[in-house]
Design a protein around this motif. Sequence first.
Motif, PDB file in Angstrom:
ATOM      1  N   ALA A 187       3.683   9.101   3.842  1.00 16.58           N
ATOM      2  CA  ALA A 187       2.291   9.311   4.245  1.00 16.58           C
ATOM      3  C   ALA A 187       1.408   9.539   3.027  1.00 16.58           C
ATOM      4  CB  ALA A 187       2.202  10.498   5.201  1.00 16.58           C
ATOM      5  N   LEU A 188       1.931  10.244   2.021  1.00 16.57           N
ATOM      6  CA  LEU A 188       1.151  10.482   0.805  1.00 16.57           C
ATOM      7  C   LEU A 188       1.029   9.212  -0.024  1.00 16.57           C
ATOM      8  CD1 LEU A 188       2.461  14.015  -0.189  1.00 16.57           C
ATOM      9  CD2 LEU A 188       0.187  13.410   0.611  1.00 16.57           C
ATOM     10  N   THR A 189       2.106   8.396  -0.031  1.00 14.96           N
ATOM     11  CA  THR A 189       2.034   7.129  -0.756  1.00 14.96           C
ATOM     12  C   THR A 189       0.903   6.267  -0.209  1.00 14.96           C
ATOM     13  OG1 THR A 189       4.428   7.239  -0.977  1.00 14.96           O
ATOM     14  CG2 THR A 189       3.397   5.141  -1.513  1.00 14.96           C
ATOM     15  N   ALA A 190       0.653   6.373   1.086  1.00 13.72           N
ATOM     16  CA  ALA A 190      -0.360   5.528   1.720  1.00 13.72           C
ATOM     17  C   ALA A 190      -1.778   5.931   1.329  1.00 13.72           C
ATOM     18  CB  ALA A 190      -0.193   5.586   3.238  1.00 13.72           C
ATOM     19  N   ILE A 191      -1.950   7.130   0.757  1.00 14.25           N
ATOM     20  CA  ILE A 191      -3.292   7.559   0.346  1.00 14.25           C
ATOM     21  C   ILE A 191      -3.544   7.055  -1.067  1.00 14.25           C
ATOM     22  CG2 ILE A 191      -4.803   9.538  -0.013  1.00 14.25           C
ATOM     23  CD1 ILE A 191      -2.925  11.137   1.793  1.00 14.25           C
TER      24      ILE A 191
END
Lengths: 320, 266
Positions: free
Chosen positions: A206-210
Amino acid sequence: MTADAPRPPAPAHRLPLRWRVMDRIEAVAAALWPAAFRRATPWAFLAPALLLVGILLIGLGYVISDSLHELNPATYRLREEYSLGNYAAFLDRPVYLLVLWRSLLAAVLVTAITLVFAFPYAYVMVRTRSGALRKLLLVSLFLPFFIGQVVRAYGWLIILGKQGLINQALEGLGLPAATLIYTYPAVIFGLVQYMLPFAVLMLAPALTAIHEEVELASESLGADWLRTFRHIVIPMAKPGLVGASVVVFTLTLTDFAMPEILGGGTNDFIASTIYDMFFQLSNPGLASALAAVLVAVGSLIVALVFRVAGTGTLGLRSGS
Amino acid sequence: MRSARGKAWVLWSMVILVLVTLALPTLVIIGASFTSGDIIRFPPEGLSLRWYRALWDLGGFRAALGRTAYVSALCTLIAIPVGTLAALALARRRMRFARTIQVYLLLPFTIPLVVSGISMMMLFGEARVLGQLWPVGVALCLINLPFMIWAVSSAVNALDPELENAAMNCGAPPVTVFLTVTLPAVMPGVITGALLMFILAFNEFLVSLFLTDSRTVTLPVQIYNSIRNVITPDLAAVSVVYIVVALAAIWVLDRLVGLEIFLKSK
């Protein structure tokens, strides 16, 4: 396509072995599963998995069926007639409600603490520019994840136990020994350590997607990092946070090994109670009823979270 | 606190705290296993391999290790075809009831392990296979199957379906397409899933506790049963087996597909 077209007489002896084997396999496959069956292919692919999970469902059927029969104390067998007596027994005995409360409280505490610490870990792991550091953080995550709960709990026993390393150190300093083990905080601590890898692995994608640019934009507009975190990163990571909370919450609620080993029988969770009902009270009816209650309570809470916060990364999506 | 330096300071202190917490039990176990004393002390009374030797002489642990390896291998061998085919069907084909099937296949995760353990104990008892070893392997495959399906699905989603269409256009029949295009493309997912299945079965405890007895006990259950109030270093030596196997699995996973695969967003 061209399979039916007349072929020139193939010089079979000159074709490579691999081709001949493959042709034979294709012929067998075509005979066993003609093109007319093509539409059923996905179902054929799914069938083994559906059957395997079916084992669990049939077993669950036995549990629910047993939960509807009370134990006959004279024969130690379940009575023939159906009743809800096992479920009613929970309401009469406050000790079961206490265990349920203790497990639920632990699940909430562990989820909150785990997320607070997993978030920065996942953030640093995703954002760092150093490949070596990322690798170190990943390996540190996977090693405990792959070692298993019992072994990790044993490691904590060595450290926190009555004659453990900490108490030896206290003794060496002339201080009185501390009771670190067989307490509720010890169980919570052990569970947090157990859940950290799960939570980080759910948060990281989920953090990679930001995109980092979003954070930079926020900071260039004058927000400090705390505000950027609060208003940008955490809201955007919500799918990961929801997924991680649900996983950590349900795993904690139903955990057995940590309360047993680090709680030492003084801080039982629901799973331990179910186990004891089965093997110490020899009352499969009561144990099954509590198991059914556990499934119901767990599913209810997860459904509630999904309703309020969305399904997060656990959401089902088909295809790419 | 609010400056960039403050951010680094806060984040790093938390990361280091987590790192220490994650690593501490492992490090302590390794240290304890090499002690020469009868109990675990710090600083250790001396270094020796006597507890490894004692372990090797204890037939019980060796047999339990063998059974654990058998059960894990069986679990992995079942999971590879079952999970791969299911993931291919789910991710590639537009199916009716796709959502229902996904919810159904996630049941092993949504049903608590303690309930799964009891369920299968009852079913296997009814089927008169309880007390044998192979049903344990099947059970461990079942409870972790979503991991296998997840690992393969993410590889399938990364595969462009036009590749398969191109192969078919060039005249490749279905089995050839499957073996030469689809399967190689999803191989990283299959490897990841298989490794996860093996390692999770290797240290599975709760379901095994329900399904094994003294003749079929597996290593995690054996360790649990041997934990006593007095902590002796022999268990530390067994636990090192787990650390070594976990390290090996991580190394293989990193070499074959790279650990970074777990950071990718879907």
